[in-house]
Motif scaffolding. Structure first.
Motif, mmCIF file in Angstrom:
data_model
loop_
_atom_site.group_PDB
_atom_site.id
_atom_site.type_symbol
_atom_site.label_atom_id
_atom_site.label_comp_id
_atom_site.label_asym_id
_atom_site.label_seq_id
_atom_site.Cartn_x
_atom_site.Cartn_y
_atom_site.Cartn_z
ATOM 1 N N GLU A 24 0.828 -1.210 0.000
ATOM 2 C CA GLU A 24 0.000 0.000 0.000
ATOM 3 C C GLU A 24 0.861 1.259 0.000
ATOM 4 O OE1 GLU A 24 -3.303 -0.108 2.753
ATOM 5 O OE2 GLU A 24 -4.320 -0.939 0.970
ATOM 6 N N HIS A 29 -3.043 -0.478 -4.980
ATOM 7 C CA HIS A 29 -4.277 -0.953 -4.338
ATOM 8 C C HIS A 29 -4.186 -2.462 -4.204
ATOM 9 C CE1 HIS A 29 -6.455 2.775 -4.759
ATOM 10 N NE2 HIS A 29 -6.094 2.851 -6.021
ATOM 11 N N ARG A 52 -1.661 2.538 -8.271
ATOM 12 C CA ARG A 52 -2.518 3.714 -8.067
ATOM 13 C C ARG A 52 -2.317 4.763 -9.147
ATOM 14 N NH1 ARG A 52 -1.276 5.172 -2.329
ATOM 15 N NH2 ARG A 52 -1.797 3.150 -1.513
#
Ligand SMILES: Cc1ncc(C[n+]2csc(CCOP(=O)(O)OP(=O)(O)O)c2C)c(N)n1
Lengths: 93, 562
Positions: A24, A29, A52
């Motif tokens: 993360e 994601h 992301r």
């Protein structure tokens, strides 16, 4: 685009959190996680991840996961070290 | 019940001794009391700081200065959380430190017990590895492993969190076993060949030297490489001194507050050779415009650094001590390129004839480094003064420059100076701090006093958060928001109240005498220097700009009285 990473991890304090947190923090994601038992000390972990933004590179992520302690085997991620290629968007020149 | 079996806490102490620890920094409390109980009379030298953050920074700088693993202890909850800034600092700058924290007893964990925090959880992103110890018998093996992990590969901080009941429990005597050996990987011959080919074709090669070279203990190999090849070099903040900054081919620091010659060289080079450097944004400026004409050779021990920010044409993974000597190019003629750089270096050298009679901080720092000589170590804080140190002090060795590089943590300077002086007592260790930064760990003056640690402090006081003020001036239309520190206490009186010697200067003609007096003092001493609050750090690459877009020095009208 989603991609899966398969990892064998030690059954050690914090290893799972370390892996997920790192994924993360490095800009991916997590879409799906599967875990399975691989014997007394080892667990298998399959994580489906999606970057992301276009600057995130799964090979680099693989190298970063690989350097965590407690990671025994990593698949579908980088050809280790020297040949990992970054994404064109992130890189200059 | 009396028994002759050791407790977990006793194993902590005996293992630390077996690992060769001689100094550790810490602060006791409830959950770590069994370990402090075992510490008393053990012969280990424990430095009782006045704030855990001070302990964490001191252990970090002790490690940087000595090349050994730093050790730091604190209790659970608030004691541990006070360490976090220091742990993150060691992580960002890859410094080997083992942090040992007390944790509430196992049966209280997960109940929001008194002084309970999930410290392992809190620190996961900023440690190389960590343990929550469940079984006291494992303590020796875990500590030995923690020391090994802290040092091997890319170094970093390791946490060992020990619940109180585990520390207090009796165990069958347990051994730490064989210390795990780690051999750094040897570089691949193909990569060395590929790098050699690139160098042999280059016309304008440039070395970009980072802090990783010193960490790999490869300073000598780096120096030899520079001598053999004659390739000019720039340094990162953490790379300063790896090859002496006095060297003819040194073009200074690159990046945001780098030298003009250094940044011009990066813009012009056709082959950038990054050694133990990580293409940090403070060094590269706008990435797409960084070394725009260059192929890249990248040496590193951490494969995750390759291609992270800049694609490398040749990535050389492995031990620098082997890789640098293995690379033996037949050098092309680069004399024009060397001349170009030397000319730039001369034309854009720093000038010290600022107008006015007030103290000019860059000039003071230049004199300080000249007078302190080769056994000079500076620990700086964060701000304008830190950048002036990097620009105006000369360093014969890398360990001479201790700074919070990656994390940029104010409050580092005083405890860092303390840790370095304890590690290297025969060196002139000077902390250079700003008034904002100094206040963040000012309490450690009491520690200096208690242990008679002969640290010298130069406090450059501009009555403001100078670097923030500079940015507000340049990039926020002089909207000076919350940077005024003009109601600072009288620092000379404060230092004296802590039992230090202290004196103040306000005028330029006092500088030379003050530095002599400071360096000659045989007790911890503070030199309080009032400087022009409007002084700025030049040159400056604005945030988001390319290194080619440097803003140049300009002299302000002097303020001669304060
Ligand atoms: C712990 C911490 N808080 C805030 C900052 C942001 N910051 C960077 S430089 C600076 C000003 C430093 O002021 P001072 O120590 O007086 O040094 P000067 O710039 O005046 O030389 C601040 C607030 C930081 N780096 N670290």
């Amino acid at each position: 685009m989603s991609q899966s990473i398969h990892i064998e991890i030690d059954r050690l304090e914090g290893t799972l959190l370390r892996v997920l947190g790192l994924i993360e923090r490095r800009g991916f994601h997590i879409d799906q996680i599967d875990m399975y038992d691989l014997g007394a000390d080892t667990r298998g972990l399959s994580v489906t991840v999606r970057p992301r933004d276009a600057g995130r590179n799964i090979d680099i992520l693989g190298l970063q996961i690989d350097r965590l302690y407690g990671i025994k085997r990593l698949e579908h991620a980088p050809e280790r070290a020297q040949n990992a290629e970054p994404s064109a968007e992130k890189l200059s020149a | 019940m009396p028994t002759n079996k050791p407790t977990g806490a006793q194993l902590v102490i005996s293992t630390l001794k077996a690992l060769g620890v001689d100094v550790l920094f810490g602060y006791p409390g409830g959950a770590i009391m069994p370990i402090y109980d075992a510490l008393a009379g053990s012969g280990l030298r424990h430095i009782l700081v006045r704030h855990e953050q001070g302990a964490s920074f001191a252990a970090d700088s002790y490690a940087r200065a000595t090349g050994r693993v730093g050790v730091c202890m604190a209790t659970s909850g608030p004691g541990a959380t006070n360490l976090i800034t220091g742990i993150a600092n060691a992580y960002m700058d890859s410094v080997p430190v083992v942090f040992i924290t007390g944790q509430v007893a196992t049966h209280l964990m997960g109940t929001d017990g008194f002084q309970e925090v999930d410290f392992l959880g809190l620190t996961l992103p900023v440690v190389k590895h960590s343990w929550l110890v469940r079984d006291a018998a494992q303590i020796p093996a875990i500590l030995a492993r923690a020391f090994a992990i802290a040092k091997e590969g890319r170094p970093g901080p390791v946490l060992v969190d020990i619940p109180k009941d585990v520390a207090a429990s009796f165990v069958e005597a347990s051994e730490m076993g064989e210390l795990p050996a780690w051999t750094p990987p040897a570089p691949k011959a193909e990569s060395i060949d590929a790098a050699r080919a690139l160098i042999e074709q280059a016309q304008k090669p440039l070395l970009y030297i980072g802090g990783g070279v010193h960490m790999a203990d490869a300073d000598a190999e780096m120096r030899d490489f520079v001598e053999r090849t004659g390739i000019p070099f720039v340094s990162t903040l953490k790379g300063l001194g790896t090859v002496s900054t006095y060297h003819d081919l040194h073009l200074g620091m690159l990046g945001m507050h780098g030298t003009r010659a250094g940044n011009m060289a990066v813009q012009a080079t056709d082959l950038l050779i990054a050694v133990g450097a990580r293409f940090d944004d403070r060094a590269t400026g706008k990435l797409s415009a960084f070394a725009p004409h260059a192929k890249v050779i990248h040496f590193d021990i951490d494969p995750a650094e390759f291609h992270k920010n800049r694609r490398a044409d040749v990535a050389i993974l492995g031990d620098l001590k082997q890789a640098l000597p293995a690379l033996q190019p037949k050098m092309p003629d680069i004399s024009e390129w060397v001349k170009f750089n030397k000319t730039n270096k001369w034309q854009h050298r720093f000038k010290y004839d600022a107008p006015g009679k007030g103290v000019y901080a860059p000039g003071l720092l230049k004199s300080l480094s000249e007078k302190a000589g080769k056994k000079f170590i500076v620990a700086c804080d964060v701000g304008q003064h830190q950048m002036w140190v990097a620009q105006h002090c000369e360093f014969e060795q890398n360990l001479a420059h201790l700074t919070s590089g990656g994390s940029g943590a104010m409050g580092y300077g005083l405890p860092a100076g303390m840790g370095a002086k304890l590690g290297l007592p025969d060196h002139h260790v000077v902390t250079v701090s700003g008034d904002g930064s100094f206040m963040m760990n000012i309490q450690e003056m009491a520690t200096l006093r208690r242990y008679g640690i002969n640290l010298k402090i130069v406090l450059l006081d501009n009555s403001s958060l100078g670097l923030v003020r500079q940015w507000q001036e340049l990039f926020y239309e002089e909207n000076y928001s919350e940077i005024d520190l003009s109601d600072n206490p009288d620092f000379v009186e404060v230092a004296k109240a802590f039992g230090l010697s202290a004196f103040r200067i306000t005028q330029r003609h006092e500088v030379e005498g003050a530095i002599d007096r400071l360096l000659a003092a045989d007790a911890p001493t503070l030199l309080h220097v009032l400087i022009d609050p409007r002084e700025n750090v030049w040159p400056l690459v604005p945030p988001g700009a390319s290194n080619a877009e440097m803003m140049e020095e300009r002299w302000d009208e002097p303020i001669d009285s304060y």
